[in-house]
Design a protein around this motif. Structure first.
Motif, mmCIF file in Angstrom:
data_model
loop_
_atom_site.group_PDB
_atom_site.id
_atom_site.type_symbol
_atom_site.label_atom_id
_atom_site.label_comp_id
_atom_site.label_asym_id
_atom_site.label_seq_id
_atom_site.Cartn_x
_atom_site.Cartn_y
_atom_site.Cartn_z
ATOM 1 N N ILE A 9 30.254 -16.817 42.784
ATOM 2 C CA ILE A 9 31.632 -16.588 42.345
ATOM 3 C C ILE A 9 32.074 -15.238 42.900
ATOM 4 O O ILE A 9 31.473 -14.208 42.590
ATOM 5 N N THR A 10 33.102 -15.241 43.724
ATOM 6 C CA THR A 10 33.629 -14.031 44.347
ATOM 7 C C THR A 10 35.058 -13.823 43.865
ATOM 8 O O THR A 10 35.890 -14.737 43.957
ATOM 9 N N ILE A 11 35.338 -12.631 43.355
ATOM 10 C CA ILE A 11 36.666 -12.283 42.862
ATOM 11 C C ILE A 11 37.393 -11.504 43.954
ATOM 12 O O ILE A 11 36.879 -10.497 44.465
ATOM 13 N N TYR A 12 38.590 -11.966 44.316
ATOM 14 C CA TYR A 12 39.422 -11.317 45.321
ATOM 15 C C TYR A 12 40.684 -10.777 44.665
ATOM 16 O O TYR A 12 41.127 -11.270 43.615
ATOM 17 N N ASP A 13 41.270 -9.794 45.316
ATOM 18 C CA ASP A 13 42.592 -9.298 44.937
ATOM 19 C C ASP A 13 43.599 -9.850 45.928
ATOM 20 O O ASP A 13 43.505 -9.617 47.140
ATOM 21 N N TRP A 14 44.590 -10.587 45.420
ATOM 22 C CA TRP A 14 45.581 -11.236 46.286
ATOM 23 C C TRP A 14 46.516 -10.199 46.878
ATOM 24 O O TRP A 14 47.023 -9.321 46.187
ATOM 25 N N ASP A 15 46.757 -10.317 48.175
ATOM 26 C CA ASP A 15 47.669 -9.420 48.871
ATOM 27 C C ASP A 15 48.456 -10.251 49.871
ATOM 28 O O ASP A 15 47.876 -10.976 50.684
ATOM 29 N N THR A 16 49.770 -10.174 49.804
ATOM 30 C CA THR A 16 50.614 -10.974 50.679
ATOM 31 C C THR A 16 50.756 -10.383 52.069
ATOM 32 O O THR A 16 51.165 -11.080 52.991
ATOM 33 N N VAL A 17 50.444 -9.104 52.239
ATOM 34 C CA VAL A 17 50.612 -8.445 53.529
ATOM 35 C C VAL A 17 49.270 -8.239 54.209
ATOM 36 O O VAL A 17 49.045 -8.687 55.333
ATOM 37 N N CYS A 18 48.355 -7.546 53.538
ATOM 38 C CA CYS A 18 47.052 -7.236 54.119
ATOM 39 C C CYS A 18 46.031 -8.315 53.742
ATOM 40 O O CYS A 18 46.342 -9.275 53.038
ATOM 41 N N LYS A 19 44.815 -8.093 54.220
ATOM 42 C CA LYS A 19 43.734 -9.010 53.895
ATOM 43 C C LYS A 19 43.323 -8.852 52.442
ATOM 44 O O LYS A 19 43.313 -7.747 51.906
ATOM 45 N N CYS A 20 43.002 -9.970 51.797
ATOM 46 C CA CYS A 20 42.610 -9.923 50.395
ATOM 47 C C CYS A 20 41.297 -9.153 50.246
ATOM 48 O O CYS A 20 40.330 -9.398 50.971
ATOM 49 N N LYS A 21 41.278 -8.229 49.283
ATOM 50 C CA LYS A 21 40.109 -7.383 49.070
ATOM 51 C C LYS A 21 39.137 -8.060 48.117
ATOM 52 O O LYS A 21 39.532 -8.756 47.185
ATOM 53 N N VAL A 22 37.872 -7.787 48.332
ATOM 54 C CA VAL A 22 36.818 -8.315 47.461
ATOM 55 C C VAL A 22 36.631 -7.347 46.297
ATOM 56 O O VAL A 22 36.327 -6.166 46.498
ATOM 57 N N ILE A 23 36.832 -7.835 45.079
ATOM 58 C CA ILE A 23 36.629 -7.012 43.890
ATOM 59 C C ILE A 23 35.167 -7.008 43.472
ATOM 60 O O ILE A 23 34.620 -5.987 43.065
ATOM 61 N N GLY A 24 34.509 -8.122 43.585
ATOM 62 C CA GLY A 24 33.103 -8.224 43.205
ATOM 63 C C GLY A 24 32.655 -9.667 43.260
ATOM 64 O O GLY A 24 33.471 -10.593 43.341
ATOM 65 N N SER A 25 31.356 -9.875 43.202
ATOM 66 C CA SER A 25 30.799 -11.230 43.251
ATOM 67 C C SER A 25 29.511 -11.269 42.447
ATOM 68 O O SER A 25 28.909 -10.235 42.136
#
Length: 602
Positions: free
Chosen positions: A160-176
């Motif tokens: 399970i990988t949690i991402y931060d949604w971003d409409t402009v840049c690449k989605c960042k990984v919060i943790g897994s």
């Protein structure tokens, strides 16, 4: 001067007693370090004991390590093991269904500049991927979503990988976090630490056998698409999809499905956090906090009134009042001043949206009751008229037949979302379009999907539909994805509907297209309508309309609509051009074959 020098040397240099103490302490520390290293090596080489009741986490990690070692040894076996597995078929081979419930997360890292984050989860099990919904702005999101994975054997690892949604840049990984599913088991709601500095995620896992006689047995033994294998696959898919929370928790019939579900809390002495399910006939609530289950089931016919709190930000809640004398739908419940039973739900993410969904469910239930009353009255009237007035003319019965047909037929797609795309001429009649392009024996879709490098195409045969009229069929395949947020390919299901006019001069061809593995894929469908009208004896005009039907509200629905509409607009134009070329080639081939037959005949 000499006295000053001696005083300075006595102050700076240690005495003999201080030097002895320092040397003794150093020797003691070195001995302790050597003893610690020796004991740690001894414990590392000692074999791990079997899993016990009070050390489940340690035993799970040790078992996962042993499984990885065994997998490494299995890979070193080479082609011999693979050859044996290809020839030998275990009679007890079966599949497993892993059900993962993504409940919530807390203490997530604030990925945005203002300290907030827009988290969504990507759950992967082997090559399978599932995407959760995006919860805007919180660091403690609540999901309450379920995901099913079908695997051939255990153990497996679920990541399970949690991402931060971003409409402009690449989605960042919060943790897994990676969890090993070792055997058939069911765990409660457990918190797992993410591999980042902060953050925890709450999950519930349940693994069980799917069906002992699944199609994996036939794949291992024969490797062909046998009729029994396809039948078992269809039955297994229908049974898995037909079992939902309403059936597993409340034992409701399999034809009752969840239309909407929301995370909320039931107010009693304290808040019972859980999930609300809205179906066509019932309103259900389920809570399982600290291993204490709480189930409430309310038939929609018992609901008298729905009220919401005055403020939508300060304690947003919804109160449901039942009819006088109604009750016994689950505990706890409370009474109002006039004695009516009421249930109060709070802690909604969007209280107003839930309130509108409840109102729509009640209106739909009342409309269904009214329609059933009309149908029942119509049937009784038809029986009385046929028995008493048997000599009644057909012209007087025509309006009743039209009413019955209007009640029976349902629209296949949502007409309100359609918009014009293109209008071209097809070099053939509507009947030839259906037989050459859409017929059961046509190879058009097979060649078109092969050209697009799509795989696993399965075309079911056309069958008559009493619900929509005409004929319907189901098409499944795996299509390639080019978006960075999507997997390399996604499973796609397309439902097709075709109906002719009475004179066979017009054809209506409608489709519902849904991608399963893309982000928010369960939130929308792409609807299209092809209207073919005869223009001359050899051509017909094709008008195509498409639109995106949102089944659930989504914060990014405007972007989803625009992106899906643009992509599918190009897709239908390519399909129409390919259909014209395929039809012309098939006509020329048929003419050549006829000429050869005529030339060879005496």
């Amino acid at each position: 001067m000499g006295q000053c020098v001696s005083w300075a040397l006595g102050l700076l240099l240690p005495s003999l007693w201080e030097a002895e103490v320092a040397i003794s302490a150093t020797a003691l520390l070195i001995a302790a370090l050597i003893l610690f290293l020796l004991t740690s090596d001894h414990h590392a080489n000692k074999p791990m004991p079997a899993a016990g009741g009070n050390s489940s986490s340690a035993s799970s990690s040790a078992a996962a390590t042993r499984n990885r070692d065994a997998a490494g040894r299995g890979r070193s076996g080479g082609a011999r093991g693979r050859a044996v597995s290809e020839i030998t078929c275990a009679p007890g081979a079966c599949s497993y269904v892993i059900k993962l419930e993504l409940l919530s997360a807390k203490y997530l890292i604030g990925a945005n500049l203002d300290g907030s984050s827009d988290p969504f989860a990507v759950i992967s099990c082997g090559e399978q991927k599932r995407f959760s919904s995006m919860v805007p702005s919180p660091r403690n999101p609540l999901w309450g979503e379920e995901f099913n994975f079908l695997v051939d054997q255990l153990p497996v690892e679920v990541t399970i990988t949690i991402y931060d949604w971003d409409t402009v840049c690449k989605c960042k990984v919060i943790g897994s976090v990676t969890i090993a599913v070792l055997s058939e088991d069911e765990t409660g709601a457990n918190w797992y630490e993410l591999d980042s500095k902060f953050g925890q995620i709450c999950l519930r896992l349940h693994s069980t056998k799917a069906f002992p006689d699944s199609d994996s047995f036939f794949e291992e033994c024969t490797g062909v698409e046998s009729p029994r294998k396809m039948t078992l696959k269809k039955q297994r898919q229908e049974m898995i999809e037909g079992i939902g929370p309403l059936q597993t928790i409340y034992k409701l019939p399999h034809d009752e499905i969840v239309h909407q579900s929301y995370s909320c809390a039931l107010e009693r002495c304290f808040l019972h956090h859980g999930r609300m399910y809205i179906s066509q006939w019932h309103l259900c609530f389920h809570s399982n906090v600290f291993s204490k289950q709480l189930n409430v089931i309310i038939p929609l016919q018992d609901i008298d009134e729905i009220k919401r709190s005055q403020h939508s930000l300060i304690n947003p809640s919804i109160t449901i009042f039942l009819n006088a004398g109604a009750g016994g739908h689950g505990t706890p419940r409370s009474s109002s001043q006039n004695g009516r039973v009421r249930y109060t739900f709070a802690s909604f993410w969007s209280r107003n949206r839930t309130f509108r969904a409840l109102e729509i469910a009640l209106r739909s239930y009342e409309a269904t009751l009214e329609a059933e009353k009309k149908v029942r009255a119509h049937v009784l009237l038809q029986k009385d008229s046929s028995s008493v007035l048997g000599t009644k003319t057909d012209s007087s019965m025509a309006p009743e037949k039209r009413i019955e047909k209007a009640i029976a037929s349902q629209p296949f797609i949502n007409e309100h979302v359609l918009a014009d795309v293109t209008s071209k001429f097809f070099p053939g009649s509507p009947e030839k379009f259906f037989s050459t392009i859409l017929g059961d024996n046509s190879m058009f879709f097979q060649q078109y999907r092969d050209a697009r490098k799509d795989t696993d195409l399965k075309l079911r045969k056309w069958c008559a539909s009493e619900e929509y009229g005409g004929k319907v069929r189901e098409v499944t395949f795996r299509s390639q994805c080019h978006s960075p947020l999507c997997p390399p390919d996604t499973a796609v299901t397309e439902w097709q509907h075709a109906s002719f006019s009475k004179d066979k001069r017009n054809l209506t061809y409608e489709t519902k297209h849904q991608a399963h593995d893309v982000p928010f894929g369960s939130y929308f469908e792409i609807h299209s309508r092809w209207s073919l009208r005869t223009a001359s004896s050899s051509t017909c005009q094709v008008n195509i309309k498409i639109g995106v039907n949102m089944k659930k509200w989504c914060i990014l629905q405007s972007r989803i609509k625009s992106g899906a509409t643009d992509e599918y607009r190009r897709e239908v134009c390519k399909i129409l051009e390919a259909a014209c070329d395929y039809f012309l080639k098939s006509e020329s081939n048929s003419q050549d074959s006829e000429e050869i037959v005529m030339a060879s005949s005496p």
